[in-house]
Design an enzyme around this catalytic site. Sequence first.
Site, PDB file in Angstrom:
ATOM      1  N   LEU A  33      -5.952   6.606  -0.059  1.00 44.42           N
ATOM      2  CA  LEU A  33      -5.900   5.345   0.686  1.00 44.42           C
ATOM      3  C   LEU A  33      -7.305   4.921   1.092  1.00 44.42           C
ATOM      4  O   LEU A  33      -7.667   3.741   0.981  1.00 44.42           O
ATOM      5  CB  LEU A  33      -5.002   5.483   1.911  1.00 44.42           C
ATOM      6  N   SER A  34      -8.107   5.851   1.552  1.00 44.33           N
ATOM      7  CA  SER A  34      -9.473   5.516   1.968  1.00 44.33           C
ATOM      8  C   SER A  34     -10.271   4.936   0.809  1.00 44.33           C
ATOM      9  O   SER A  34     -11.047   3.983   0.983  1.00 44.33           O
ATOM     10  CB  SER A  34     -10.182   6.759   2.520  1.00 44.33           C
ATOM     11  N   VAL A  72       0.849  -1.194   0.000  1.00 42.57           N
ATOM     12  CA  VAL A  72       0.000   0.000   0.000  1.00 42.57           C
ATOM     13  C   VAL A  72       0.883   1.242   0.000  1.00 42.57           C
ATOM     14  O   VAL A  72       1.704   1.428   0.905  1.00 42.57           O
ATOM     15  CB  VAL A  72      -0.922   0.014   1.231  1.00 42.57           C
ATOM     16  N   THR A  73       0.743   2.089  -1.012  1.00 46.31           N
ATOM     17  CA  THR A  73       1.485   3.346  -1.062  1.00 46.31           C
ATOM     18  C   THR A  73       0.609   4.443  -1.664  1.00 46.31           C
ATOM     19  O   THR A  73      -0.324   4.167  -2.411  1.00 46.31           O
ATOM     20  CB  THR A  73       2.770   3.246  -1.928  1.00 46.31           C
ATOM     21  N   VAL A  74       0.945   5.674  -1.319  1.00 48.97           N
ATOM     22  CA  VAL A  74       0.406   6.860  -1.982  1.00 48.97           C
ATOM     23  C   VAL A  74       1.596   7.762  -2.305  1.00 48.97           C
ATOM     24  O   VAL A  74       2.459   7.981  -1.445  1.00 48.97           O
ATOM     25  CB  VAL A  74      -0.615   7.605  -1.099  1.00 48.97           C
ATOM     26  N   TYR A  86      -4.145   2.650  10.350  1.00 52.28           N
ATOM     27  CA  TYR A  86      -5.186   1.703   9.971  1.00 52.28           C
ATOM     28  C   TYR A  86      -6.315   1.541  10.978  1.00 52.28           C
ATOM     29  O   TYR A  86      -7.313   0.901  10.676  1.00 52.28           O
ATOM     30  CB  TYR A  86      -4.553   0.350   9.648  1.00 52.28           C
ATOM     31  N   PHE A 141       4.270  -9.731   5.300  1.00 48.60           N
ATOM     32  CA  PHE A 141       3.782  -9.976   3.936  1.00 48.60           C
ATOM     33  C   PHE A 141       3.406  -8.670   3.270  1.00 48.60           C
ATOM     34  O   PHE A 141       3.332  -7.625   3.910  1.00 48.60           O
ATOM     35  CB  PHE A 141       2.592 -10.940   3.941  1.00 48.60           C
TER      36      PHE A 141
END
Length: 414
Positions: A95-96, A83-85, A124, A414
């Site tokens: 992300l949302s 997960v990246t922005v 999170y 992971f």
Amino acid sequence: MTFDVRAVTESEFREWQRALRTGFLKAPVVSDEEFADRLAHADLARTLGVFDRDRIVGTFRSFRQEVSTVGGGGLTADAITQVTVAPTHRRRGLLSRMMSVDLAAAKERGDAIATLIAAEYPIYGRYGFGPVSWIAEWSVDVRRAGLDPRRSGRPEDGGRIDLTDADEIRKTGPELYRRLAAVRAGVTNRSKRDWDRGTGLGHQSAPWREPYYAIYRSASGEVEGYAAYTADDKWDDAKTPLNTASVRDLVAVTPAAERALWHYLCSIDWIATVRSGHRAPDDLLPLLLPDPRAAKMVTYADMLWVRVLDVPRVLEGRTYPVEDGLVLEVRDADGLAGGRFRLDASPAGAACVRTSEPADLAFDVAESGTLAFGDESAVRLSRLGRVEELTPGAAARADLLFRTPLRPFSPDIF
């Protein structure tokens, strides 16, 4: 400005990888080998990108996972990773949006939970995730530990330690790991690719250094544990060895195997320090040493985070040590798993159904995973204001139901 959130195509995957590497502060160059390896194992339908016109500015991927529960059961999970922005597009809700798309799909598939390893703690919780397992790492001064090095390969229980190779670990490791999942909650499954990469086969993200492998066999000859470790080569000016053995992986399914493997590692010639690698916080390591102060804790941090998507399946998917019934109100702002549920549990099994009865305890969905995996006290959460006790004594009763003698352990990132 409008951004498009969707699954990437094969032709877009290299650019997706480039955006991923940028987000994790790695060189933004994707080799042909890395591209081919990642593409061969990625489910593109679950590989999301945020598009600003023709540029990918956000990445998000998920895959199917199995997670062990208290008592040796298992839950199907939506495992979230990569997960990246882009730093140019932060604080715009990207992300949302990706999380919303993925969790809705996971709910539709029937996944019981979603999981992730959080790079940063504060992110999170707002999506209903909470930590369900923690990891510790120790640095052991073996000269102070007090173990007798003469018996490191011949445990007093009649078992033995043998050095082996990666081929043997690929054969015996998967079954040992399944046995670990039967006694520890929070263990995530390892695929054949995981075993191959963990023992030097296939594409490696960093230069591979072959470790040493040691296995423990009981007096009957059964393999009950193994350790993979590396060692450096450091000596002082007086020709005194100052080498460190670093544990890369250690799986032990019996206390005898755990004790014997640590004894062996702390008794290797020329090794002055043992770094344990990630272990469960209640690992035997410190207290099995004659001098536990020889083991200094150097890491204690959250590991596996869980977002409950199906409360009844999660609560029915574990065992309980006593008999009791509680009504739990789970609050979920995203509407994926909230409601009021009656849990009736005993050592014989559990049933969890929706109810209109008054609640005994109320809490956010993030706490439901924390409680279900048995690593946190409802009384403690109540004192923190994260569990609301609506019936006097309900938090203490929940502790008796939910807590487990062994803390959850999630060995793998992971």
